[in-house]
Design an enzyme around this catalytic site. Structure first.
Site, PDB file in Angstrom:
ATOM      1  N   PHE A 197       0.834  -1.215   0.000  1.00  0.00           N
ATOM      2  CA  PHE A 197       0.000   0.000   0.000  1.00  0.00           C
ATOM      3  C   PHE A 197       0.861   1.255   0.000  1.00  0.00           C
ATOM      4  O   PHE A 197       0.401   2.330   0.352  1.00  0.00           O
ATOM      5  CB  PHE A 197      -0.976  -0.006   1.197  1.00  0.00           C
ATOM      6  CG  PHE A 197      -1.620  -1.354   1.414  1.00  0.00           C
ATOM      7  CD1 PHE A 197      -2.477  -1.868   0.460  1.00  0.00           C
ATOM      8  CD2 PHE A 197      -1.321  -2.129   2.523  1.00  0.00           C
ATOM      9  CE1 PHE A 197      -3.048  -3.127   0.622  1.00  0.00           C
ATOM     10  CE2 PHE A 197      -1.883  -3.389   2.688  1.00  0.00           C
ATOM     11  CZ  PHE A 197      -2.755  -3.891   1.742  1.00  0.00           C
ATOM     12  N   ASN A 245      -7.980  -9.112 -16.054  1.00  0.00           N
ATOM     13  CA  ASN A 245      -8.571 -10.227 -15.318  1.00  0.00           C
ATOM     14  C   ASN A 245      -9.685  -9.701 -14.412  1.00  0.00           C
ATOM     15  O   ASN A 245      -9.414  -9.123 -13.365  1.00  0.00           O
ATOM     16  CB  ASN A 245      -7.492 -10.935 -14.487  1.00  0.00           C
ATOM     17  CG  ASN A 245      -8.021 -12.144 -13.749  1.00  0.00           C
ATOM     18  OD1 ASN A 245      -9.200 -12.216 -13.394  1.00  0.00           O
ATOM     19  ND2 ASN A 245      -7.161 -13.116 -13.520  1.00  0.00           N
ATOM     20  N   GLY A 301      -4.964  -0.440  -8.829  1.00  0.00           N
ATOM     21  CA  GLY A 301      -4.566  -0.614  -7.439  1.00  0.00           C
ATOM     22  C   GLY A 301      -5.046   0.490  -6.518  1.00  0.00           C
ATOM     23  O   GLY A 301      -5.190   0.283  -5.323  1.00  0.00           O
ATOM     24  N   GLU A 302      -5.307   1.656  -7.070  1.00  0.00           N
ATOM     25  CA  GLU A 302      -5.576   2.803  -6.206  1.00  0.00           C
ATOM     26  C   GLU A 302      -6.955   3.425  -6.372  1.00  0.00           C
ATOM     27  O   GLU A 302      -7.510   3.971  -5.420  1.00  0.00           O
ATOM     28  CB  GLU A 302      -4.460   3.840  -6.405  1.00  0.00           C
ATOM     29  CG  GLU A 302      -3.195   3.336  -5.751  1.00  0.00           C
ATOM     30  CD  GLU A 302      -1.911   3.895  -6.331  1.00  0.00           C
ATOM     31  OE1 GLU A 302      -1.241   4.639  -5.623  1.00  0.00           O
ATOM     32  OE2 GLU A 302      -1.573   3.578  -7.485  1.00  0.00           O
TER      33      GLU A 302
END
Lengths: 175, 751
Positions: free
Chosen positions: B246, B640, B713-714
């Site tokens: 993170f 995915n 991711g964010e």
């Protein structure tokens, strides 16, 4: 500002050697006769002495659940128990969940539901879920959410964890 | 397709590293077995500022099994210049050097490492190291530090100064509707489940292998080489599995320094693992105060946007974030401007944490947007479409794509937004007040130069490799899928390798660029192998591809075949056999190239999201439950859907934490964080999380990155906490402008 001085223990007291204690554990079905220092936690014994590193250390204070293993079928934070007090117990870790190449249904369900990301809390989650199933208390999603809340997942896979546990719970009635 | 399961890009396959992770076989940094290794336990400073005047090690050294105690008094030599300790992030200032001298810069600073033959002996001995300090006056209170706020002369290279347009002050003064409020975000700690750890294997011939918890193996390799007197070729860094990051592993953390110093000192292998408490003594999301001034017409159309934000940093480095720019970019106001400063306090330097800047700046701004929507008496979702900008309004650049409108629409439909009644406190469920809130998310779609290799063996097995990291992001799986897609192989025929500095060059895993960048590199490498195969196929008996060019063939089900042909083609293993080679390999680098760089200057590249949240609030107890979330994400092509969904789920959960739970409290007297463990620093637990639905809206974008991928991711965290805050307002009529929204803040508003 003042000078801050820590207390100084006596070297003579600190230098006392630590005796080991013989214990016998059944770990994932194998009987292990071990000489263990009394200050060694079950978690550190598994990870450092038995190379069973699947059991994770996330806090060492019983706050995160990453170290969950099954002792005689009951889930427990292995960081909060000294190894010597578990003499004679049967311990199942994540390494003992699968049968040969066949994954345990919980392991398969965790993969299928993508119930993890980094994977660090996963062994604890799976052992905890098996403990939950053994307890026979959970019947609903709300039960699972509540009773799996001792296992933190910082990646936030909770909804998938609950899905995976529910799959297995519904397929496999309490034992 | 034949009877093989479709596995390529766009398919929801399960993680290829799943079996390792569910069986406990995946090894993390502190789990590598290294012979004759010493266990290092860190002693942390008891004071926040001052210096060490004495260290009494007698008792600690007398503990059986203690081999050495390392402190500033006896550490081995290290590099002299600050620049030698610069990492990939290159934060302006003086990087922290552990055990460098007697100076104490922050509470919990590592001041010694006790090295023992067992962990238990080292831990006990560490408790016996008695340190005498000379204390100096310190401050870790953010409110107090604001008196010293400033804009650093040397900017962080990721920082974008706000660009003023029009006359925001004048427009605000003239606006029919005005809002001027202060917003605040508490300090947060990353708290990945795996504590930072380094196992240094001392090979005895000048080489070391470092199993490190990091988001970038090659960054750590370069850092160890330049800072600690190693030749780069003698340092190998491995991070095959990373238990979450993170952002906490973007920079090498101090346990890496300590483990390397200790190994050098003892000429032995050493493992150093932080405690959970010590995880609070390094990276953290900066605390932020953000003053927002909005002007609008009575219709709800913005006339002015102005933000003035300050974030916390340390005394020795200036960490900077983009806070005020997000609202200026996202909304079409003719007048907009902003200011930004940092405020130093006596802590470790604040750091990037999931969507740094946006998770703070966009989220707080989206609470202000909600407030203005109520002032204008316009539905909050409608308000956002009224002020919708087709371009990046601050930089005046078109986007490569922006399907935010579709995200609003599809998200609203899935959530049932049309059934919302506008008035606060107008919806109930039994004894609970119900609130529905919405917010917008925005993040960068970045691309970073990355190399990868591909090697096809005679038996038809393909190995793809890249030094990138998989911190739970699904990178192993993405690399495998891209390779399967490019060379027509099944998952079981492919091995993806990453997390090793020996592998082809990749940047640190962060900024959501991983999938777009390593994916593109893997595709190029596989295409290069494909071309070599095509060449080799020319030597096949009967010349089945005749006069065909490479563009005329495709790879399907382990075969090379003519495009459009019904004939299965030639198995790759047959081509390999006829080539006589044991393997065919290629290494390629994906970079934006000249056209990409021109495109970057001419177009904005961003992901967007629309977050819808339902909360239920117990009227008497003020307990808030986030019972339903729909996050509709526009992020280009999805490699995915299964792992992509998980990335968004994780962002949403951390966003709920930001909204309701996460806050590191400062003990201003002692100058340390008070709640430095999982019992007191609350992250969401399973029972806190109800239903979360993730939607990916269609957003084809061949221009943004080579694969059309924007990264995930964010974006999931951005805006989520605002949607929760806005839902709480809708439920209760209470507007809390300081995150997290804890019960005490709601109670305070009842007075």
């Amino acid at each position: 500002m003042p000078t801050l001085t820590a207390s100084r223990p006596l070297p003579a007291e600190a230098s006392r050697p630590i005796d080991t204690i013989p214990i016998t554990l059944t770990v994932n079905g194998s009987v292990r006769r071990l000489q263990v220092e009394p200050w060694t936690t079950l978690l550190d014994l598994l990870r450092d002495k038995l190379d069973l590193t699947g059991t994770k250390k996330g806090c060492d204070h019983g706050q995160c659940g990453a170290c969950t293993v099954l002792i005689d079928g009951r889930r427990i934070n292995s960081c909060l128990t000294l190894a010597v007090v578990r003499d004679g117990c049967a311990i199942t870790t994540i390494e003992g969940m699968a049968t040969g190449a066949d994954l345990h249904p919980l392991q398969a369900a965790f993969i299928e539901h993508d119930a993890f990301q980094c994977g660090y809390c996963t062994p604890g989650q799976i052992c905890s879920a098996q403990g939950l199933i053994n307890e026979g208390r959970a019947t609903s999603r709300d039960d699972v959410r509540e009773l799996m809340s001792g296992n933190l997942c910082r990646c936030g896979a909770y909804t998938n964890i609950t899905d995976a546990v529910m799959d297995v719970l519904q397929a496999e009635p309490a034992r | 397709m034949g009877n093989q399961m479709k596995v390529g890009i766009g398919t929801a396959i399960s993680r290829v590293d799943g079996r390792e992770k569910v069986t406990g076989a995946a090894r993390y940094a502190a789990e590598y077995v290294v012979p004759d290794m010493l266990y290092g336990v860190i002693v942390s400073s008891a004071i926040a500022k001052g210096s060490i005047t004495a260290i009494d090690e007698d008792a600690a050294r007398s503990v059986p099994g203690i081999v050495e105690i390392l402190s500033h008094k006896n550490r081995p030599g290290e590099a002299w210049f600050d620049r030698s300790y610069k990492d990939e992030l290159n934060i302006p200032g003086t990087p922290f050097k552990a055990l460098h001298d007697s100076t104490i810069l922050f509470s919990g600073q590592p001041v010694a490492v006790v090295l023992g033959k067992t962990f238990e002996a080292a831990r006990y001995a560490a408790s016996l190291v008695a340190i005498t300090y000379q204390e100096e006056a310190h401050n870790i209170d953010f409110a107090v530090s604001l008196a010293e706020k400033f804009l650093p002369k040397k900017k962080r290279n990721t920082y974008h100064p706000p660009k003023t347009r029009g006359e925001p002050d004048k427009a605000f003064d003239a606006a029919a509707l005005q809002l001027h409020e202060e917003y605040h975000l508490a300090t947060e700690h990353h708290n990945p489940m795996e504590m930072h750890a380094s196992t240094v294997e001392w090979h005895g011939d000048g080489r070391i292998t470092v199993y490190d918890k990091t988001q970038g193996s090659q960054g750590v390799q370069a850092y160890i080489a330049s800072g600690f007197g190693f030749s780069k070729k003698d340092v190998r860094v491995v991070n095959a599995y990373v238990g979450g990051g993170f952002g906490s592993g973007l920079r090498p953390q101090y346990q890496t320094q300590l483990a390397v110093l200790a190994a050098k000192k003892t000429k032995r292998s050493v493992r150093v693992v932080m405690t959970r408490q010590q995880m609070f003594t390094h990276a953290h999301r900066p605390e932020c105060t953000y003053s927002i001034k909005l002007g609008a017409e009575t219709t709800g159309m913005f006339t002015s946007i102005y933000g003035d934000a300050t974030t916390s940093t340390s005394r020795f480095e200036n960490n900077m974030e983009d806070i005020v720019t997000w609202g200026m970019m996202n909304y079409a106001s003719p007048n907009a401007g902003g200011e930004y400063t940092v405020a130093p306090r006596d802590t470790y330097t604040s750091a990037d944490m999931r969507a740094p800047g946006a998770a703070t700046g966009m989220t707080l701004f989206e609470i202000a947007v909600d407030e203005m929507a109520y002032k204008a008496k316009v539905d909050p979702l409608e308000f956002r479409t009224i002020n919708y900008s087709e371009i990046d309004a601050m930089n005046e650049l078109p986007f490569t794509s922006k399907a935010l409108r579709e995200a609003y629409r599809e998200g609203a439909k899935a959530f049932g937004w049309s059934r919302r009644t506008p008035e606060p406190r107008s919806m109930t469920d039994g004894r609970e007040l119900v609130g529905w809130g919405v917010a917008t998310g925005m993040w960068d779609a970045q691309f970073s130069k990355t190399s990868a290799s591909a090697k096809l063996s005679a038996n038809g097995h393909l190995e793809v490799a890249c030094a990138t990291s998989d911190i739970g992001t699904g990178t192993y799986t993405v690399m495998t899928q891209v390779a399967a897609d490019t060379l027509g192989l099944s998952i079981t025929q492919i091995t993806a390798k990453l997390g090793d500095s020996d592998l082809p060059t990749a940047p640190v895993e962060g900024g959501s660029w991983g999938a777009a960048s390593s994916g593109a590199a893997v595709q190029l490498a596989c295409q290069a192998v494909g071309k070599k195969l095509f060449k080799a196929a020319k030597g096949l008996e009967g010349d089945p591809f005749g006069a065909a060019n490479f563009d005329d063939v495709e790879f399907v089900d382990g075969h090379m075949k003519l495009k459009g042909s019904d004939v299965a083609g030639v198995p790759l293993t047959t081509i390999m056999r006829s080539s006589g080679e044991n393997s065919i390999e290629a290494e390629e680098t994906a970079s934006s190239g000249i056209s990409g760089m021109i495109s970057m200057m001419k177009k904005a590249r961003n992901t967007h999201s629309a977050v819808f949240v339902e909360v239920k609030v117990d009227e008497d107890l003020n307990v808030v439950r986030v019972t339903r979330v729909v996050n509709a994400v526009a992020a280009g092509r999805i490699i995915n859907p299964k792992t992509a969904r998980s990335q968004i789920l994780g962002g949403v959960v951390m966003g709920i934490g930001m909204a309701l739970h996460e806050e590191t409290f400062a003990d201003v007297k002692l100058g340390r964080w008070m709640n430095h463990d999982y019992a007191e620093y609350h992250v969401p637990a399973n029972a806190d999380i109800y239903d979360i639905e993730v939607l990916f809206v269609d957003e084809p974008d061949p221009e943004v990155t080579p694969l059309g991928v924007k990264g995930l991711g964010e974006i999931g965290i951005v805006g989520t906490a605002a949607a929760v805050a806005n839902a709480i307002y809708h439920a209760t009529g209470k507007r809390v402008r300081s995150l997290p929204i804890t019960i005490d803040k709601l109670l305070e508003l009842e007075k």
